[in-house]
Design a protein around this motif. Structure first.
Motif, short mmCIF file in Angstrom:
data_model
loop_
_atom_site.label_atom_id
_atom_site.label_comp_id
_atom_site.label_asym_id
_atom_site.label_seq_id
_atom_site.Cartn_x
_atom_site.Cartn_y
_atom_site.Cartn_z
N GLU A 1 5.88 24.29 11.19
CA GLU A 1 5.52 24.83 9.87
C GLU A 1 4.43 25.89 10.00
OE1 GLU A 1 4.43 21.34 7.80
OE2 GLU A 1 6.50 20.72 7.37
N ASP A 2 3.48 25.62 10.89
CA ASP A 2 2.43 26.62 11.09
C ASP A 2 3.02 27.91 11.64
OD1 ASP A 2 -0.54 27.22 11.28
OD2 ASP A 2 0.10 27.59 13.34
N ARG A 3 4.00 27.79 12.53
CA ARG A 3 4.66 28.97 13.08
C ARG A 3 5.40 29.74 11.99
NH1 ARG A 3 6.34 30.30 18.27
NH2 ARG A 3 8.17 31.63 18.40
N ARG B 1 -7.25 33.98 10.01
CA ARG B 1 -7.37 33.48 11.38
C ARG B 1 -8.18 34.42 12.28
NH1 ARG B 1 -1.75 30.32 12.59
NH2 ARG B 1 -1.04 30.10 10.44
N HIS C 1 4.66 19.86 12.21
CA HIS C 1 3.50 20.57 11.68
C HIS C 1 3.30 21.89 12.43
CE1 HIS C 1 2.60 17.10 9.31
NE2 HIS C 1 2.42 16.32 10.38
N ALA C 2 3.50 21.84 13.74
CA ALA C 2 3.37 23.08 14.51
C ALA C 2 4.44 24.09 14.10
CB ALA C 2 3.46 22.78 16.01
N ARG D 1 4.57 29.80 8.82
CA ARG D 1 3.55 30.50 8.03
C ARG D 1 3.06 31.75 8.74
NH1 ARG D 1 1.99 25.12 6.88
NH2 ARG D 1 0.50 25.13 8.63
N LEU D 2 2.93 31.63 10.06
CA LEU D 2 2.48 32.79 10.82
C LEU D 2 3.50 33.93 10.73
CD1 LEU D 2 0.09 33.60 12.70
CD2 LEU D 2 1.58 33.01 14.62
#
Length: 715
Positions: free
Chosen positions: A452-454, A500, A449-450, A456-457
């Motif tokens: 994937e978040d990276r 964000r 999940h982390a 997206r960032l």
């Protein structure tokens, strides 16, 4: 032939100016001229009848020319020469004149003269131009040679056949042992051999032919400066360049004094390095337990991250947090807590191998770094031994202190690279505590999940760069320590993310590095900072200096200095802060060309985060920055328990003073820190004590408020 017949013929066949004159003693009177002559003179042919021939001549007719013409006329012999004639427009027509006598008088002299004139004015203009160019070339040659002789450096020019064609007296002085061979036309190799035979080159002793081959190769294909030693511990720096014609231009610069100073500085640097190493060891060691501290752990992780693990080995990070430690401190006092911490340090030391790294990274937090084959099994075994040993009480003043240990484990490469070990272990530690404490947990696939978040960032960052409005420059004021005046601003990158919020650089720059867009971000911040400085100047507010961070990727691109040149004239002084991630000990050679070009454009070079990054003493000697900025972590240590904070900063200040480098500090939060740094020689301070980072308009307001504040009032 009678004169009338001659005139008739000239009137029909002539295309060049022609004049017929009658003799009257020593004077000549025009009796006829053709249309070409009248046109050249700018008069009617009839008006010229009776005119004295000498009146047709221009002012350029000198006495010598007149003498030869008069002599020819008096002797009645033909004359051929160049004569100047006046024209109707005031210019001069130069003519190649052929004068022939015609007819014989009773006294035996000629009665008439016929002048045929060919216009050679263009030839004369060309001759004058060539003469002028030749004279100018001679003047330039004289000036050039005078300049070469006046230069303090030795100069020599060898032609395409490597023969000496020009050199100055300084060249002869430096190569005194080779004086006999220093004559024009002598081949370069012959001059070298003469010097070798007479001991001109000490470093060639015993290997003359090898030395000669290397020197000739460098001469034929110059590749940057070449150091050369001469007798008497004299040192030169040779700079040679091939011209398009195949000639070799060379300068020899005497760097003997620089070498002496360099050796002295190296000696001082060595002593200072030893002192700094002792200080570093203190800064890397936890004073209570004797283990490494958080700084030491950071250095270990950084060193690991810069090299791959040995073949067949992996890496493990164990993050250990003591359970119920707060209760021990609260109920039994800090002395009991310190006793527990010291005992835990002993447990950890007995649970690992000698090559593993153990550190205390917080009040009751410890870390272990392991590099081994079958590293997962090794890490699990260490964790089990630590948990088991921490179940036993520690006695202090007869009181049993009971505690436990929760451990998070991250393994590389199965759970990611070395750079993510600490973060992954933190996540695993949270899981261990959530599962009931006093146990170990390994980092799991939940990290997906982390990741994937990276991702997206990263996508958001690329879109932000395409739009160009989300990446903005904020400005952190820099204050003169002596009087509180404005020293400049540091331009900082901020990402105004639509979801964000405003993100600081540490929230996205690692993603930018992965996407190879850090250099583009640097470029935008530089342009934005200069635009802000220009806008403030237009309002009557002059920023003394703008400092911008530059990453390795931006510095390594050859177009950085060209871009700065395109931005000229700069609205204020510009300083480039080299980030701690740049390893000059490894990459300095290829980056110095860009740095030298920036300096030639008036930019300053500073090293950011000094004392915590990769900037070594050799980097300082090579780079010679205008300023060092002390890392905020060293500044923070001035207020806390940091036993190495002030001594380390003092060592840095002494080193900077010895090298003539100015000192600044960031992260100044308290007046006590500011006073301490001022006393240690920092002349520029930066931190929230003075102002937080500000957007452009907020900076303008802040500057306006400072300008409007009464003298002596706080900004």
């Amino acid at each position: 032939m009678r004169i009338e017949e001659v005139i008739a013929v000239l009137g029909v066949v002539g295309h060049d100016p022609a004049v017929v004159c009658a003799c009257a003693g020593e004077s000549l009177s025009v009796i006829w001229c053709n249309a070409e002559m009248a046109r050249a003179a700018g008069r009617d042919a009839v008006d010229l009848h009776g005119e004295d021939f000498s009146a047709l001549l221009g002012d350029e007719a000198d006495a010598e020319l007149g003498y030869w013409l008069t002599a020819a006329l008096a002797a009645g012999r033909p004359f051929r020469g160049m004569l100047p004639f006046r024209t109707g427009c005031g210019a001069t027509l130069w003519g190649e004149c052929q004068a022939s006598p015609l007819g014989t008088g009773e006294d035996g002299g000629c009665t008439h003269w016929v002048f045929l004139i060919r216009d050679i004015t263009p030839d004369m203009d060309l001759r004058d131009a060539l003469a002028g160019a030749k004279a100018e070339a001679e003047r330039m040659r004289t000036r050039l040679w005078a300049a070469i002789e006046a230069a303090p450096d030795a100069f020599a020019l060898y032609d395409s056949d490597d023969r000496l064609v020009m050199f100055n007296e300084r060249y002869r002085e430096l190569y005194g042992e080779s004086r006999a061979a220093l004559t024009l036309g002598t081949p370069f190799e012959e001059i070298l051999r003469e010097g070798l035979a007479r001991g001109q080159y000490p470093d060639a002793a015993g290997r003359e032919e090898e030395w000669l081959a290397v020197r000739l190769a460098r001469h034929r294909e110059p590749k940057g400066p070449l150091d050369q030693e001469l007798p008497g511990d004299r040192h030169l720096q040779i700079r040679e360049q091939r011209t398009p014609e195949g000639d070799t231009v060379g300068f020899r610069i005497d760097v003997t004094e620089l070498k002496r100073q360099s050796r002295m500085l190296e000696s001082q640097a060595k002593a200072l390095a030893e002192q700094m190493e002792r200080m570093r060891e203190l800064a890397r060691t936890d004073t209570l337990t004797g283990l490494g501290n958080r700084r030491g752990l950071d250095l270990q992780l950084r060193a690991m991250g810069e090299r791959p693990p040995p073949p067949g080995q992996g890496r493990a990070f164990l993050h250990i947090d003591l359970d119920r430690f707060k209760q021990i401190n609260d109920m039994s006092g800090h002395a009991a807590g310190d006793r527990v911490l010291q005992e835990v340090a002993g447990i950890l030391g007995r649970s690992v191998r000698p090559e593993d790294y153990v550190a205390r990274v917080g009040g009751d937090e410890f870390a272990i770094l392991i590099e081994a084959e079958d590293v997962g099994r090794v890490a699990d075994g260490v964790a089990a031994r630590v948990i088991e040993a921490c179940r036993l009480p520690v006695f202090h003043d007869g009181v049993a202190c009971r505690f436990g240990a929760s451990i998070g484990i991250a393994i590389a490469p199965e759970s990611g690279g070395t750079a993510g070990l600490m973060e992954n272990a933190d996540i695993a530690l949270y899981a261990a505590k959530a599962q009931g404490r006093n146990r170990a947990a390994r980092f799991s696939a939940d990290l997906r999940h982390a990741a994937e978040d990276r991702k997206r960032l990263g996508d958001d960052l690329l879109r932000a760069l395409e739009g160009g409005e989300q990446i903005r420059a904020w400005y952190h004021p820099q204050i003169r320590a002596a009087d509180g005046g404005m020293a400049g601003v540091e331009a900082l990158v901020r990402w105004h993310h639509p979801e964000r919020g405003v993100l600081p650089p540490d929230a996205f720059l690692d993603v930018a590095d992965d996407l190879d867009v850090t250099a583009e971000i640097d470029r935008r911040i530089l342009r934005a900072a200069l635009d802000t400085a220009a806008s403030l100047a237009a309002r009557g507010v002059a920023l003394p200096k703008v400092s911008v961070n530059v990453s390795y990727g931006r510095l390594a691109r050859a177009d950085l200095s060209a871009e700065v040149a395109r931005l000229a004239p700069l609205p204020c002084r510009v300083a480039f802060e080299l980030l701690e991630t740049i390893d000059f000990d490894r990459d300095g050679g290829e980056l110095m060309w860009t740095i030298d070009a920036l300096r030639e454009q008036g930019c300053e070079i500073e090293i950011d985060d000094f004392g915590s990054g990769r900037a070594s003493l050799s980097t300082l000697l090579q780079l010679r920055p205008e300023r060092l900025k002390i890392d905020r972590r060293l500044v923070a240590a001035l207020d806390g328990e940091g036993a190495g904070g002030s001594p380390l900063i003092r060592a840095i200040a002494d080193m900077a003073r010895a090298l003539g480098i100015r000192l600044s500090a960031e992260g100044v939060e308290t007046e006590a820190q500011a006073d301490a740094l001022r006393g240690l020689g920092c002349d520029v301070l930066q931190g929230h004590l003075f102002a937080p980072p500000l957007e452009a308009e907020a900076l303008a307001d802040w500057l306006a408020d400072r300008a409007a504040a009464p003298a002596g009032s706080p900004a």
